[in-house]
Every structure is written in structure tokens, then in C-alpha cells.
Design a protein around this motif. Structure first.
Motif, short mmCIF file in Angstrom:
data_model
loop_
_atom_site.label_atom_id
_atom_site.label_comp_id
_atom_site.label_asym_id
_atom_site.label_seq_id
_atom_site.Cartn_x
_atom_site.Cartn_y
_atom_site.Cartn_z
N ASP A 33 0.80 -1.23 0.00
CA ASP A 33 0.00 0.00 0.00
C ASP A 33 0.83 1.27 0.00
N ALA A 35 1.87 3.34 2.28
CA ALA A 35 1.29 4.43 3.05
C ALA A 35 1.62 4.27 4.53
N TRP A 36 1.79 5.40 5.19
CA TRP A 36 2.06 5.43 6.63
C TRP A 36 1.24 6.54 7.26
N ARG A 201 7.54 11.26 -2.18
CA ARG A 201 6.80 11.11 -0.92
C ARG A 201 5.89 12.32 -0.74
N LEU A 213 -6.63 5.14 4.71
CA LEU A 213 -5.99 4.26 3.73
C LEU A 213 -6.57 4.47 2.34
N ALA A 216 -5.14 7.67 0.94
CA ALA A 216 -3.74 7.48 0.58
C ALA A 216 -3.61 6.71 -0.74
N ARG A 220 -1.80 8.11 -4.12
CA ARG A 220 -0.70 7.42 -4.79
C ARG A 220 -0.97 7.27 -6.27
N VAL A 235 2.93 7.71 0.65
CA VAL A 235 2.08 8.73 1.26
C VAL A 235 2.25 8.66 2.77
#
Length: 243
Positions: A33, A35-36, A201, A213, A216, A220, A235
């Protein structure tokens, strides 16, 4: 020290304070994914969910790897010091109204609320929520009592050096800002859109009522299309704005 030197020192100090306020950088979704999310942004959402559990006051709240050591390599370069994708665990302390439901029942209701927020509002891969009732309340708390002893500034109030109009420079930034569910771009770790070689980023705040999520993932896709072929995109959600 010259005026320019003083401004440089002040700017660095602000950046350090902002970074520390984010807490851990937790994986959103799985390894693919890209993503954070800042721990403090996630904690703010969980505290809001706990407000819907009557007769309780949420205290300390922590989100961390579940301790199994299971982790995966992220599909894209991670933000600095971010945790690798893997299962997470929530540890929460709470107080409950004396003379009401049994303490196990109170803990179960709070656990369900936190689990639901992790999955439905954020997209965190939480496999366990541990709730401990640490005290009893003589009076029923009001709905606005949400702060705990570990409460820190809401990440939505953290102002990075690139937040605002300056964050909207370039096709990637414009594409990200136009995605539904993006409240605004942020810049806590530096530029809102950070480019390194073939990697991009993006830092952002999620609008109220949107699953982090999902936003994000949409960002992306939009940024990858704007950046051109062979670009990887990550992301970082630094805030989730609350209703």
C-alpha cells in the motif's frame, strides 16, 4: 550569529519539535500500500471513537508492532524512521463509572470501538486491542472528556515549513491536493512533496469522515500519473481532521 543563521537555527528547531510530535510512523494497510500514518494522528481518531462509549474515560493509548516480529518489506521507500509493514497492537487504559456495567463488559465495548476505528476510519492492520480498566469514577463523565495523561498536541495543529500555498508547487502536489478526501498538504518532515531520484513522498492531512488508507491509495494513483512512468510513490498521513 547573523540574522540568516538565527532563522536557520529557529527553522531547524521547529522542524525537530514538529517531528517529535508525530510519534511513530505506523504502516497503513499492507506492504503493497505504500502508506504510513503518524501515531498521534491515529491516536486522535481512536480517542474520538472512545467518546462514543458512555461511562468511560480513555487514558493512555499506544499503538505499536504486535510483538510477533512479523514484518514485510514495503513496496516503496518508507519515510525516515517509519515502521515496516506488519501487524499492530493497541494498548489502552481507561476508567469506568462505578456501579454500572461489569468491568469486563465495559472493556469489551471500548475494545470494539477502538477495533472499529482502526479498520473503518484508518485502515490500520491491528490484530489485537488490549484494554485495561485502571480506575473507577464516582460520576458519569461528560462526552467531552477525551484527554488522557499521554495527550500531546493534535498533529493537525503541527505546522510544517512547507504548509500552505507553498506546498502546492508542481504537478505532483497539484494532483495530490485535488484528490477527494485530502484536507490539505502538510510538510512536517520537509517539503509536502519530497522527490528523491525516482521516488516521491507526499505528506497530507485527511479530511473528516474519510478513511485514511483509501485517501492514501487515491493519492498514490494520482501522483504516480502526474509524476510519469517508473516513479514510486509513498504517502504519509500526518493528521486526520475530526468533525
Amino acid at each position: 550569529m547573523t540574522g540568516d543563521g538565527q532563522w536557520g537555527h529557529d527553522g531547524w528547531a521547529q522542524a525537530v519539535r514538529s517531528r517529535l510530535g508525530l510519534g511513530r510512523l505506523l504502516p497503513l494497510g499492507g506492504a503493497g500500500d505504500g502508506a504510513w500514518i503518524a501515531e498521534e494522528a491515529a491516536v486522535a481518531v481512536l480517542r474520538r471513537a472512545a467518546c462514543g462509549v458512555p461511562g468511560t474515560v480513555l487514558g493512555k493509548l499506544r499503538i505499536a508492532p504486535d510483538g510477533t516480529g512479523v514484518a514485510a518489506d514495503a513496496a516503496v521507500p518508507a519515510p525516515p524512521s517509519a515502521l515496516p509493514p506488519g501487524p499492530l497492537r493497541v494498548e489502552a487504559e481507561a476508567e469506568a463509572v462505578a456501579g454500572g456495567e461489569s468491568l469486563p463488559a465495559v472493556a469489551d465495548r471500548l475494545r470494539d470501538a477502538l477495533f472499529g476505528a482502526c479498520a473503518d476510519a484508518l485502515g490500520l492492520g491491528v490484530t489485537e486491542v488490549d484494554v485495561r480498566v485502571t480506575g473507577l469514577l464516582e460520576a458519569r463523565p461528560g462526552p467531552s472528556v477525551v484527554a488522557g495523561p499521554d495527550a500531546r498536541p493534535d498533529p493537525s495543529a503541527v505546522v510544517g515549513p512547507d504548509r500552505g500555498a507553498a506546498a502546492l508547487r508542481g504537478p505532483e502536489a497539484e494532483a495530490a491536493a485535488a484528490v477527494p478526501g485530502v484536507a490539505h498538504l502538510t510538510g512536517v518532515l520537509g517539503a509536502a512533496v519530497h522527490r528523491t531520484g525516482y521516488h516521491v513522498r507526499v505528506e497530507l492531512a485527511v479530511a473528516p469522515g474519510r478513511r485514511a488508507l483509501d485517501v492514501a491509495a487515491a493519492v498514490r494513483s494520482a501522483v504516480a500519473a502526474a509524476a510519469g512512468p517508473d516513479r514510486s510513490v509513498a504517502v504519509l498521513v500526518t493528521a486526520v481532521e475530526l468533525p
